[in-house]
Scaffold this motif. Structure first.
Motif, PDB file in Angstrom:
ATOM      1  N   ILE A  60       0.748  -1.216   0.157  1.00 17.67           N
ATOM      2  CA  ILE A  60      -0.131  -0.029  -0.050  1.00 17.67           C
ATOM      3  C   ILE A  60       0.869   1.434   0.062  1.00 17.67           C
ATOM      4  O   ILE A  60       0.325   2.481  -0.064  1.00 17.67           O
ATOM      5  CB  ILE A  60      -1.035   0.101   1.117  1.00 17.67           C
ATOM      6  N   ASP A  61       2.144   1.073   0.024  1.00 17.90           N
ATOM      7  CA  ASP A  61       2.972   2.405   0.102  1.00 17.90           C
ATOM      8  C   ASP A  61       2.655   3.233  -1.108  1.00 17.90           C
ATOM      9  O   ASP A  61       3.221   2.881  -2.432  1.00 17.90           O
ATOM     10  CB  ASP A  61       4.503   1.869   0.286  1.00 17.90           C
ATOM     11  N   PRO A  62       2.347   4.417  -0.956  1.00 16.21           N
ATOM     12  CA  PRO A  62       2.049   5.100  -2.106  1.00 16.21           C
ATOM     13  C   PRO A  62       3.385   5.468  -2.801  1.00 16.21           C
ATOM     14  O   PRO A  62       3.247   5.789  -4.078  1.00 16.21           O
ATOM     15  CB  PRO A  62       1.498   6.394  -1.798  1.00 16.21           C
ATOM     16  N   VAL A  63       4.551   5.545  -2.353  1.00 17.16           N
ATOM     17  CA  VAL A  63       5.610   5.726  -3.009  1.00 17.16           C
ATOM     18  C   VAL A  63       5.986   4.906  -3.998  1.00 17.16           C
ATOM     19  O   VAL A  63       6.833   5.406  -4.952  1.00 17.16           O
ATOM     20  CB  VAL A  63       6.788   6.409  -1.906  1.00 17.16           C
ATOM     21  N   ILE A  64       5.748   3.831  -3.836  1.00 18.46           N
ATOM     22  CA  ILE A  64       6.348   2.668  -4.898  1.00 18.46           C
ATOM     23  C   ILE A  64       5.169   2.210  -5.834  1.00 18.46           C
ATOM     24  O   ILE A  64       5.203   0.939  -6.111  1.00 18.46           O
ATOM     25  CB  ILE A  64       7.100   1.433  -4.215  1.00 18.46           C
ATOM     26  N   ASP A  65       4.122   3.032  -5.601  1.00 21.02           N
ATOM     27  CA  ASP A  65       2.793   2.808  -6.744  1.00 21.02           C
ATOM     28  C   ASP A  65       3.148   3.375  -7.882  1.00 21.02           C
ATOM     29  O   ASP A  65       2.871   4.545  -8.182  1.00 21.02           O
ATOM     30  CB  ASP A  65       1.477   2.934  -6.130  1.00 21.02           C
ATOM     31  N   PRO A  66       3.409   2.582  -9.023  1.00 23.51           N
ATOM     32  CA  PRO A  66       3.745   3.204 -10.317  1.00 23.51           C
ATOM     33  C   PRO A  66       2.425   3.639 -11.020  1.00 23.51           C
ATOM     34  O   PRO A  66       2.500   4.521 -12.038  1.00 23.51           O
ATOM     35  CB  PRO A  66       4.376   2.192 -10.951  1.00 23.51           C
ATOM     36  N   VAL A  67       1.198   3.111 -10.739  1.00 18.80           N
ATOM     37  CA  VAL A  67       0.043   3.519 -11.213  1.00 18.80           C
ATOM     38  C   VAL A  67      -0.176   4.940 -10.990  1.00 18.80           C
ATOM     39  O   VAL A  67      -0.883   5.753 -11.925  1.00 18.80           O
ATOM     40  CB  VAL A  67      -1.109   2.481 -10.410  1.00 18.80           C
ATOM     41  N   ASN A  68       0.334   5.463  -9.877  1.00 17.52           N
ATOM     42  CA  ASN A  68      -0.081   7.045  -9.536  1.00 17.52           C
ATOM     43  C   ASN A  68       0.919   8.009 -10.121  1.00 17.52           C
ATOM     44  O   ASN A  68       0.897   9.126 -10.344  1.00 17.52           O
ATOM     45  CB  ASN A  68       0.081   6.932  -8.084  1.00 17.52           C
ATOM     46  N   HIS A  69       2.143   7.348 -10.632  1.00 16.88           N
ATOM     47  CA  HIS A  69       3.119   8.410 -11.145  1.00 16.88           C
ATOM     48  C   HIS A  69       3.619   8.289 -12.557  1.00 16.88           C
ATOM     49  O   HIS A  69       4.681   9.050 -13.126  1.00 16.88           O
ATOM     50  CB  HIS A  69       4.338   7.978  -9.945  1.00 16.88           C
ATOM     51  N   GLY A  70       3.132   7.282 -13.371  1.00 20.06           N
ATOM     52  CA  GLY A  70       3.678   7.046 -14.587  1.00 20.06           C
ATOM     53  C   GLY A  70       5.108   6.413 -14.539  1.00 20.06           C
ATOM     54  O   GLY A  70       5.653   5.805 -13.652  1.00 20.06           O
ATOM     55  N   LEU A  71       6.116   6.844 -15.607  1.00 20.86           N
ATOM     56  CA  LEU A  71       7.214   6.212 -15.662  1.00 20.86           C
ATOM     57  C   LEU A  71       8.263   7.291 -15.666  1.00 20.86           C
ATOM     58  O   LEU A  71       9.339   7.018 -16.135  1.00 20.86           O
ATOM     59  CB  LEU A  71       7.299   5.391 -17.025  1.00 20.86           C
ATOM     60  N   THR A  72       8.237   8.545 -14.932  1.00 17.83           N
ATOM     61  CA  THR A  72       9.156   9.438 -14.743  1.00 17.83           C
ATOM     62  C   THR A  72       9.523   9.354 -13.483  1.00 17.83           C
ATOM     63  O   THR A  72       8.613   9.232 -12.650  1.00 17.83           O
ATOM     64  CB  THR A  72       8.583  10.639 -15.414  1.00 17.83           C
ATOM     65  N   PRO A  73      10.885  10.022 -13.213  1.00 12.55           N
ATOM     66  CA  PRO A  73      10.851  10.448 -11.693  1.00 12.55           C
ATOM     67  C   PRO A  73      10.149  10.954 -10.957  1.00 12.55           C
ATOM     68  O   PRO A  73       9.463  11.996 -11.657  1.00 12.55           O
ATOM     69  CB  PRO A  73      12.574  10.900 -11.970  1.00 12.55           C
ATOM     70  N   TYR A  74       9.933  11.058  -9.865  1.00 13.28           N
ATOM     71  CA  TYR A  74       8.933  12.022  -9.097  1.00 13.28           C
ATOM     72  C   TYR A  74       9.477  12.033  -7.546  1.00 13.28           C
ATOM     73  O   TYR A  74      10.146  11.145  -7.034  1.00 13.28           O
ATOM     74  CB  TYR A  74       7.728  11.237  -8.906  1.00 13.28           C
ATOM     75  N   ASN A  75       8.895  13.173  -6.699  1.00 13.06           N
ATOM     76  CA  ASN A  75       9.440  13.372  -5.330  1.00 13.06           C
ATOM     77  C   ASN A  75       8.351  12.491  -4.455  1.00 13.06           C
ATOM     78  O   ASN A  75       6.754  12.482  -4.967  1.00 13.06           O
ATOM     79  CB  ASN A  75       9.673  14.881  -5.140  1.00 13.06           C
ATOM     80  N   TRP A  76       8.559  12.379  -3.266  1.00 16.95           N
ATOM     81  CA  TRP A  76       7.498  11.827  -2.477  1.00 16.95           C
ATOM     82  C   TRP A  76       6.489  12.737  -2.338  1.00 16.95           C
ATOM     83  O   TRP A  76       5.394  12.184  -2.076  1.00 16.95           O
ATOM     84  CB  TRP A  76       8.452  11.830  -0.934  1.00 16.95           C
ATOM     85  N   ASP A  77       6.588  14.125  -2.127  1.00 17.22           N
ATOM     86  CA  ASP A  77       5.400  14.901  -1.930  1.00 17.22           C
ATOM     87  C   ASP A  77       4.502  14.915  -3.223  1.00 17.22           C
ATOM     88  O   ASP A  77       3.664  15.540  -3.217  1.00 17.22           O
ATOM     89  CB  ASP A  77       6.103  16.301  -1.686  1.00 17.22           C
ATOM     90  N   GLN A  78       4.851  14.218  -4.304  1.00 21.69           N
ATOM     91  CA  GLN A  78       4.081  13.934  -5.515  1.00 21.69           C
ATOM     92  C   GLN A  78       3.384  12.759  -5.506  1.00 21.69           C
ATOM     93  O   GLN A  78       2.342  12.573  -6.077  1.00 21.69           O
ATOM     94  CB  GLN A  78       5.126  14.205  -6.724  1.00 21.69           C
ATOM     95  N   ALA A  79       3.401  11.999  -4.365  1.00 13.94           N
ATOM     96  CA  ALA A  79       2.890  10.733  -4.148  1.00 13.94           C
ATOM     97  C   ALA A  79       1.273  11.051  -3.938  1.00 13.94           C
ATOM     98  O   ALA A  79       0.922  11.914  -3.008  1.00 13.94           O
ATOM     99  CB  ALA A  79       3.355  10.018  -3.061  1.00 13.94           C
ATOM    100  N   TYR A  80       0.364  10.182  -4.585  1.00 12.56           N
ATOM    101  CA  TYR A  80      -0.817  10.429  -4.357  1.00 12.56           C
ATOM    102  C   TYR A  80      -1.462   9.613  -3.077  1.00 12.56           C
ATOM    103  O   TYR A  80      -1.323   8.196  -3.302  1.00 12.56           O
ATOM    104  CB  TYR A  80      -1.707   9.860  -5.617  1.00 12.56           C
ATOM    105  N   ILE A  81      -2.024  10.105  -2.229  1.00 14.71           N
ATOM    106  CA  ILE A  81      -2.357   9.690  -0.849  1.00 14.71           C
ATOM    107  C   ILE A  81      -3.825   9.376  -1.046  1.00 14.71           C
ATOM    108  O   ILE A  81      -4.724  10.598  -1.119  1.00 14.71           O
ATOM    109  CB  ILE A  81      -2.070  10.462   0.180  1.00 14.71           C
ATOM    110  N   CYS A  82      -4.367   8.385  -1.169  1.00 18.42           N
ATOM    111  CA  CYS A  82      -5.866   8.146  -1.310  1.00 18.42           C
ATOM    112  C   CYS A  82      -6.347   7.451  -0.070  1.00 18.42           C
ATOM    113  O   CYS A  82      -7.869   7.399  -0.015  1.00 18.42           O
ATOM    114  CB  CYS A  82      -5.960   6.951  -2.360  1.00 18.42           C
TER     115      CYS A  82
END
Length: 237
Positions: free
Chosen positions: A76-98
Motif C-alpha cells: 500500500i506504500d504510495p511512494v512505490i505505486d507506479p500506477v500513480n506516477h507513470g514512468l518518470t522520476p518523482y518526489n515523495w510529495d508528489q505521491a498520491y495519498i488516497c
C-alpha cells in the motif's frame, strides 16, 4: 560541484565493473554516500499487481524494515505505486495519498527521520519496473542532486540488466517448451492462476515449471528469471 561530478563519474565506472549483485549494490551505496546522508531502497515493482514487489537492496534502518514488512506496507506504500506516477522520476510529495493508511505510512517515514525522497522507475520487462527510492533527512532534495541521483540509478539499472548476460552462449540453460511458455506469460504480466488457465494446466504444475526455470537460470524470483531469459535470448516477449 565539478570535483563532485568527477568523483561520481569515477565511482560510476566502478559500478559498471561490478561482477555480481552484491558488488553492484555496494558500489551504488558508495555513490549515494558521496551525495549526502541518504538511505535508499531498490526493488522490482509490477505495474499493476501489488503482490509482486520484491526488495533488491536497502539501507533503511533494520527496525523500520521489520515494521514495514510486518505490516505489509509494500502493498500500500504510495511512494512505490507506479500506477500513480507513470514512468518518470518523482518526489515523495508528489505521491498520491488516497486513504488514511497511506497517510500513516508517510507520517511514519518522517517519524524515523526521512523528510523527503526522490524515486526513479525504469523498465525491466513490459510489466515490471526497477524502482529506486532515495530518502533524505532534509526537507527537500535539490534539483542538482536529483539529477545526479537519476544518473547513478540509470547506471545501476544498466549494470543490473547486464549482469543477466554474463552466462555465455554455450552455458545457456536448456528450457522445455512448457517452461518457456510459462515464463513468456509471466513476462506478459500473468499470475499463476492465469497462466494455468491459458495453458490448461494446474496451479501446482505452473509453479513446478517456473520453479525449474528459476533454478536453471540461477534466479530467486520470477522477475529475475524473465530479465535473464530475455537477455540470454531464450524468450522474446
Amino acid at each position: 560541484m565539478i570535483d563532485l561530478f568527477k568523483n561520481i563519474i569515477d565511482l560510476t565506472a566502478e559500478m559498471r565493473r561490478a561482477c555480481d549483485a552484491d558488488s553492484l549494490n555496494n558500489a551504488f551505496r558508495a555513490l549515494l554516500a558521496c551525495l549526502g546522508p541518504f538511505a535508499h531502497a531498490a526493488g522490482t515493482v509490477h505495474k499493476t499487481r501489488r503482490d509482486e514487489r520484491y526488495l533488491i537492496d536497502t539501507t533503511y534502518p533494520a527496525h523500520w524494515m521489520e515494521h514495514y514488512t510486518r505490516n505489509n506496507y509494500q502493498n500500500i506504500d504510495p511512494v512505490i505505486d507506479p500506477v500513480n506516477h507513470g514512468l518518470t522520476p518523482y518526489n515523495w510529495d508528489q505521491a498520491y495519498i488516497c486513504n488514511a493508511d497511506q497517510k500513516k505510512i508517510m507520517n511514519e517515514f518522517r517519524d524515523v527521520g526521512f523528510q523527503a525522497g526522490h524515486a526513479i522507475p525504469l523498465h525491466l520487462t513490459p510489466g515490471m519496473l526497477l524502482l529506486v527510492s532515495v530518502a533524505s533527512p532534509e526537507k527537500e532534495i535539490d534539483f542538482q542532486t536529483q539529477a545526479l541521483i537519476q544518473l547513478i540509478v540509470g547506471q545501476y539499472h544498466t549494470r543490473y540488466c547486464q549482469l543477466a548476460m554474463l552466462i555465455t552462449y554455450d552455458e545457456k540453460p536448456l528450457m522445455t517448451e512448457r517452461e518457456r511458455e510459462c515464463l513468456l506469460w509471466v513476462a506478459q504480466g500473468k499470475d499463476t492462476t492465469e497462466i494455468g488457465a491459458i495453458l490448461s494446466i494446474s496451479d501446482n504444475t505452473t509453479k513446478y515449471h517456473l520453479k525449474n526455470v528459476m533454478h536453471k537460470l540461477g534466479c530467486h524470483n520470477r522477475v529475475q528469471a524473465v530479465v535473464r531469459a530475455i537477455q540470454l535470448g531464450l524468450i522474446y516477449p
